[in-house]
Design an enzyme around this catalytic site. Structure first.
Site, PDB file in Angstrom:
ATOM      1  N   ASP A  90       0.823  -1.219   0.000  1.00 46.93           N
ATOM      2  CA  ASP A  90       0.000   0.000   0.000  1.00 46.93           C
ATOM      3  C   ASP A  90       0.856   1.267   0.000  1.00 46.93           C
ATOM      4  OD1 ASP A  90      -0.204  -1.342   3.037  1.00 46.93           O
ATOM      5  OD2 ASP A  90       0.451   0.760   2.985  1.00 46.93           O
TER       6      ASP A  90
ATOM      7  N   ASP B  67       6.238  -6.108   6.590  1.00 51.34           N
ATOM      8  CA  ASP B  67       4.912  -5.481   6.604  1.00 51.34           C
ATOM      9  C   ASP B  67       3.987  -6.371   5.770  1.00 51.34           C
ATOM     10  OD1 ASP B  67       3.567  -2.435   5.073  1.00 51.34           O
ATOM     11  OD2 ASP B  67       2.714  -3.812   6.585  1.00 51.34           O
TER      12      ASP B  67
ATOM     13  N   PRO C 113      -0.223 -16.141   0.688  1.00 47.05           N
ATOM     14  CA  PRO C 113       1.181 -15.805   0.372  1.00 47.05           C
ATOM     15  C   PRO C 113       1.975 -15.318   1.579  1.00 47.05           C
ATOM     16  CG  PRO C 113      -0.330 -14.192  -0.590  1.00 47.05           C
ATOM     17  CD  PRO C 113      -1.173 -15.314  -0.097  1.00 47.05           C
TER      18      PRO C 113
HETATM   19  N1  SAM Z   1      -0.816  -3.613   7.607  1.00 47.11           N
HETATM   20  C1  SAM Z   1      -1.188  -4.913   7.102  1.00 47.11           C
HETATM   21  C2  SAM Z   1      -1.246  -5.907   8.206  1.00 47.11           C
HETATM   22  O1  SAM Z   1      -0.750  -5.620   9.285  1.00 47.11           O
HETATM   23  O2  SAM Z   1      -1.825  -6.964   7.977  1.00 47.11           O
HETATM   24  C3  SAM Z   1      -0.241  -5.323   5.998  1.00 47.11           C
HETATM   25  C4  SAM Z   1      -0.467  -4.465   4.818  1.00 47.11           C
HETATM   26  S1  SAM Z   1       0.405  -4.768   3.365  1.00 47.11           S
HETATM   27  C5  SAM Z   1      -0.880  -4.465   2.281  1.00 47.11           C
HETATM   28  C6  SAM Z   1       0.642  -6.533   3.288  1.00 47.11           C
HETATM   29  C7  SAM Z   1       1.348  -6.867   1.970  1.00 47.11           C
HETATM   30  O3  SAM Z   1       2.073  -8.096   2.074  1.00 47.11           O
HETATM   31  C8  SAM Z   1       0.395  -7.060   0.761  1.00 47.11           C
HETATM   32  O4  SAM Z   1       0.637  -6.049  -0.183  1.00 47.11           O
HETATM   33  C9  SAM Z   1       0.740  -8.449   0.224  1.00 47.11           C
HETATM   34  O5  SAM Z   1       0.661  -8.527  -1.167  1.00 47.11           O
HETATM   35  C10 SAM Z   1       2.154  -8.612   0.746  1.00 47.11           C
HETATM   36  N2  SAM Z   1       2.644  -9.997   0.818  1.00 47.11           N
HETATM   37  C11 SAM Z   1       1.982 -11.080   1.257  1.00 47.11           C
HETATM   38  N3  SAM Z   1       2.768 -12.185   1.163  1.00 47.11           N
HETATM   39  C12 SAM Z   1       3.970 -11.759   0.659  1.00 47.11           C
HETATM   40  C13 SAM Z   1       5.194 -12.424   0.336  1.00 47.11           C
HETATM   41  N4  SAM Z   1       5.342 -13.747   0.525  1.00 47.11           N
HETATM   42  N5  SAM Z   1       6.218 -11.679  -0.155  1.00 47.11           N
HETATM   43  C14 SAM Z   1       6.075 -10.330  -0.342  1.00 47.11           C
HETATM   44  N6  SAM Z   1       4.939  -9.651  -0.072  1.00 47.11           N
HETATM   45  C15 SAM Z   1       3.891 -10.364   0.436  1.00 47.11           C
END
Ligand code: SAM
Length: 288
Positions: A88, A162, A169
């Site tokens: 984000d 984050d 994933p």
């Molecule tokens: N603030 C949120 C929370 O505490 O749950 C997290 C927000 S941020 C949008 C989470 C991000 O992690 C997403 O954009 C998602 O696509 C990413 N993500 C999930 N699994 C991942 C992985 N294995 N490697 C890199 N990014 C990943």
């Protein structure tokens, strides 16, 4: 998840929160997850992934300030930062407010989250994606940490995971393999932090992280902040440091660093930084 004009979070089978969808801005299945962005009169624009609220315009500052400024002001001289996830753009925005930071690598698995948040949540990144200090990598965070070479590519002073919850994933970002990779990439006084769920509802995740992360770090602990849309109480942030003194920086030093940085925060203060590491008894018992 979505029915009529209600978004119902599906993180828990027997408990949850819902939000009126006052305006649906984007909904699609991406290559990795189901992405929804909508407007809600109470929280502003909100983003959810796979049925779980990720961030809202109204309360994101609490989460992003605490996960960025606590490790950076504790470290005191971080030049290279690694963000895993963070699509984000809010974490990137807060990290780049530190003018002493010279380089940020951000590894986000889902390009659609970056692009759609740039378009529909522009206040989160607020131009951070155009910062010349950024190296944006679209990849799985665990592949990145397994393949990166600290000697060849440089180590990181602060690593911020984050990520989403340990489902889909995001699950690999709570594994021992991931923590081992982050340990390899941390510099001598490096600090690793990560979102680690709401301890009242997800205490098992805190216990698991304490056990797994503690295997690699000289000091493993947690700190907290209440983020209203992470339902169930205090959000717990995992802390792993190569130098145990990083968690005990004096208030006067934190205050001096904060004042020198000239960052206008809405939640973070040096006093809250220190207080955040005081944990409820039941959490202390779970992690020791
Ligand atoms: N603030 C949120 C929370 O505490 O749950 C997290 C927000 S941020 C949008 C989470 C991000 O992690 C997403 O954009 C998602 O696509 C990413 N993500 C999930 N699994 C991942 C992985 N294995 N490697 C890199 N990014 C990943």
């Amino acid at each position: 998840m979505l029915n009529n004009n209600l978004y119902s979070e599906t993180l828990y089978d027997t408990y949850g929160q819902h939000f009126t969808i006052d305006k649906l801005l984007f909904e699609a299945g991406t290559a990795h997850q189901h992405l929804v962005i909508f407007e809600n009169k109470e929280f502003g624009r909100m983003m959810a992934l796979d049925g779980v609220i990720q961030t809202t315009e109204r309360d994101e500052f609490i989460y992003h300030e605490m996960l960025a400024h606590v490790p950076l002001f504790a470290h005191g001289n971080a030049k290279r930062v690694l963000i895993i996830g963070g699509g984000d753009g809010g974490m990137l925005r807060e990290v780049l407010k530190h003018k002493t930071v010279e380089h940020v690598t951000m590894v986000e698995i889902d390009a659609a989250v970056v692009e759609m948040c740039k378009e529909w949540l522009p206040n989160h990144s607020a131009g951070a994606y155009q910062d010349p200090r950024l190296n944006l990598v679209i990849d799985d965070g665990i592949k990145f940490v397994n393949n990166a070479d600290a000697n060849a590519d440089g180590s990181f002073d602060v690593i911020i995971s984050d990520c989403t919850d340990p489902i889909g994933p995001g699950e690999v970002l709570f594994s021992s393999e991931f923590y081992a990779g982050c340990k390899r990439l941390l510099s001598e006084n490096g600090i690793f932090v990560a979102q680690n769920g709401v301890c009242f509802m997800q205490l098992d995740e805190v216990e698991t992280t304490a056990r797994r992360l503690g295997h690699y770090m000289a000091d493993t602990w947690f700190y907290g902040a209440a983020v209203p849309t992470y339902a169930g109480g205090i959000m717990t942030f995992a802390w792993g440091a190569n130098n145990p003194e990083s968690r005990n920086v004096a208030l006067a030093v934190l205050t001096e660093r904060f004042n020198t940085a000239g960052i206008a925060s809405r939640y973070y203060t040096p006093a809250i930084h220190q207080a955040a590491f005081a944990l409820p008894r039941y959490v202390e018992e779970a992690i020791t």
